[in-house]
Design a protein around this motif. Structure first.
Motif, PDB file in Angstrom:
ATOM      1  N   LEU A 169       0.840  -1.194   0.000  1.00 31.36           N
ATOM      2  CA  LEU A 169       0.000   0.000   0.000  1.00 31.36           C
ATOM      3  C   LEU A 169       0.879   1.250   0.000  1.00 31.36           C
ATOM      4  O   LEU A 169       1.780   1.371   0.830  1.00 31.36           O
ATOM      5  N   ALA A 170       0.614   2.148  -0.914  1.00 26.28           N
ATOM      6  CA  ALA A 170       1.374   3.401  -0.973  1.00 26.28           C
ATOM      7  C   ALA A 170       1.053   4.253   0.255  1.00 26.28           C
ATOM      8  O   ALA A 170      -0.126   4.424   0.602  1.00 26.28           O
ATOM      9  N   PRO A 171       2.073   4.776   0.927  1.00 24.66           N
ATOM     10  CA  PRO A 171       1.823   5.573   2.135  1.00 24.66           C
ATOM     11  C   PRO A 171       0.959   6.818   1.865  1.00 24.66           C
ATOM     12  O   PRO A 171       0.255   7.289   2.752  1.00 24.66           O
ATOM     13  N   SER A 172       0.974   7.314   0.670  1.00 25.29           N
ATOM     14  CA  SER A 172       0.164   8.495   0.337  1.00 25.29           C
ATOM     15  C   SER A 172      -1.337   8.216   0.447  1.00 25.29           C
ATOM     16  O   SER A 172      -2.135   9.137   0.610  1.00 25.29           O
ATOM     17  N   ARG A 173      -1.725   6.943   0.381  1.00 26.46           N
ATOM     18  CA  ARG A 173      -3.148   6.578   0.524  1.00 26.46           C
ATOM     19  C   ARG A 173      -3.664   6.858   1.933  1.00 26.46           C
ATOM     20  O   ARG A 173      -4.868   6.904   2.156  1.00 26.46           O
ATOM     21  N   LEU A 174      -2.756   7.045   2.873  1.00 25.00           N
ATOM     22  CA  LEU A 174      -3.128   7.276   4.265  1.00 25.00           C
ATOM     23  C   LEU A 174      -3.221   8.760   4.615  1.00 25.00           C
ATOM     24  O   LEU A 174      -3.632   9.115   5.711  1.00 25.00           O
ATOM     25  N   ASP A 175      -2.837   9.613   3.686  1.00 28.35           N
ATOM     26  CA  ASP A 175      -2.813  11.053   3.948  1.00 28.35           C
ATOM     27  C   ASP A 175      -4.213  11.625   4.154  1.00 28.35           C
ATOM     28  O   ASP A 175      -5.154  11.274   3.436  1.00 28.35           O
ATOM     29  N   PHE A 176      -4.318  12.526   5.113  1.00 26.72           N
ATOM     30  CA  PHE A 176      -5.548  13.286   5.306  1.00 26.72           C
ATOM     31  C   PHE A 176      -5.508  14.442   4.315  1.00 26.72           C
ATOM     32  O   PHE A 176      -4.594  15.262   4.349  1.00 26.72           O
ATOM     33  N   ILE A 177      -6.488  14.491   3.429  1.00 22.18           N
ATOM     34  CA  ILE A 177      -6.473  15.531   2.395  1.00 22.18           C
ATOM     35  C   ILE A 177      -7.405  16.692   2.705  1.00 22.18           C
ATOM     36  O   ILE A 177      -7.486  17.648   1.940  1.00 22.18           O
ATOM     37  N   GLY A 178      -8.103  16.620   3.817  1.00 21.20           N
ATOM     38  CA  GLY A 178      -8.957  17.724   4.225  1.00 21.20           C
ATOM     39  C   GLY A 178     -10.374  17.609   3.700  1.00 21.20           C
ATOM     40  O   GLY A 178     -10.792  16.560   3.212  1.00 21.20           O
ATOM     41  N   TYR A 179     -11.075  18.710   3.812  1.00 19.20           N
ATOM     42  CA  TYR A 179     -12.458  18.805   3.344  1.00 19.20           C
ATOM     43  C   TYR A 179     -12.505  19.801   2.197  1.00 19.20           C
ATOM     44  O   TYR A 179     -11.642  20.672   2.090  1.00 19.20           O
ATOM     45  N   ALA A 180     -13.508  19.689   1.374  1.00 22.34           N
ATOM     46  CA  ALA A 180     -13.668  20.581   0.223  1.00 22.34           C
ATOM     47  C   ALA A 180     -14.207  21.921   0.701  1.00 22.34           C
ATOM     48  O   ALA A 180     -15.320  21.994   1.222  1.00 22.34           O
ATOM     49  N   ARG A 181     -13.427  22.968   0.534  1.00 24.47           N
ATOM     50  CA  ARG A 181     -13.849  24.304   0.968  1.00 24.47           C
ATOM     51  C   ARG A 181     -15.143  24.741   0.295  1.00 24.47           C
ATOM     52  O   ARG A 181     -15.942  25.452   0.887  1.00 24.47           O
TER      53      ARG A 181
END
Length: 166
Positions: A87-99
């Motif tokens: 699993l790519a570690p980037s899949r675990l990143d919190f990307i936030g909410y859509a402003r």
């Protein structure tokens, strides 16, 4: 927004002060001052939108979402290398909410990260977060999956995968 005359006068004076303190936004504050002074109810509703409101339940859900992302990273880092390779570690990143769709949630995350200085291990600040799509429903599904796990900070690769793909 229902205000008596004294409250309107106080708010009008505050907008006047803000226009002096922030000359670059003076036009905006003068507009707000006019709306309040003259009691334009339709436009006062617009001003009211600037005052967000998140329930205690929603605030806890946002905190749980950030906590879950922390748990995903901790668990991933504790996996053996052969599991990490799945699993790519980037899949675990919190990307936030859509402003554009979830402004109040995004603002609360900014408050937690930048003002309260919580979750520094996420490696993010408010400026680095803005999903292009609404994420609230996705995060709710992820939370449901995470809450079912018996050891939330010692997740297996399969549990991590289940959460990320929820």
């Amino acid at each position: 927004m229902n205000m008596n005359h004294a409250q309107r006068l106080i708010l009008s004076n505050q907008y006047e002060i803000l226009s002096k303190l922030n000359p670059e936004k003076a036009d905006y504050y003068h507009r707000c001052k006019t709306i309040v002074e003259r009691g334009y109810c339709l436009q006062m509703l617009e001003l009211e939108k600037e005052f967000g409101h998140l329930t205690e339940e929603t605030c806890r859900e946002v905190i749980d979402t950030l906590e879950m992302h922390h748990a995903l990273k901790v668990s991933y880092e504790n996996l053996p290398p052969e599991d990490q390779a799945q699993l790519a570690p980037s899949r675990l990143d919190f990307i936030g909410y859509a402003r554009g769709y979830e402004k109040e949630l995004a603002d609360y995350v900014c408050y937690l990260l930048d003002v309260e200085k919580r979750f520094p291990d996420l490696g993010k600040c408010c400026a680095g977060l803005n999903s292009e799509i609404a994420m609230h429903d996705k995060y709710q599904r992820m939370l449901e999956e995470w809450r079912e796990c018996p050891r939330q900070y010692k997740l297996s690769i399969q549990e991590i995968r289940n959460i990320v793909t929820a």
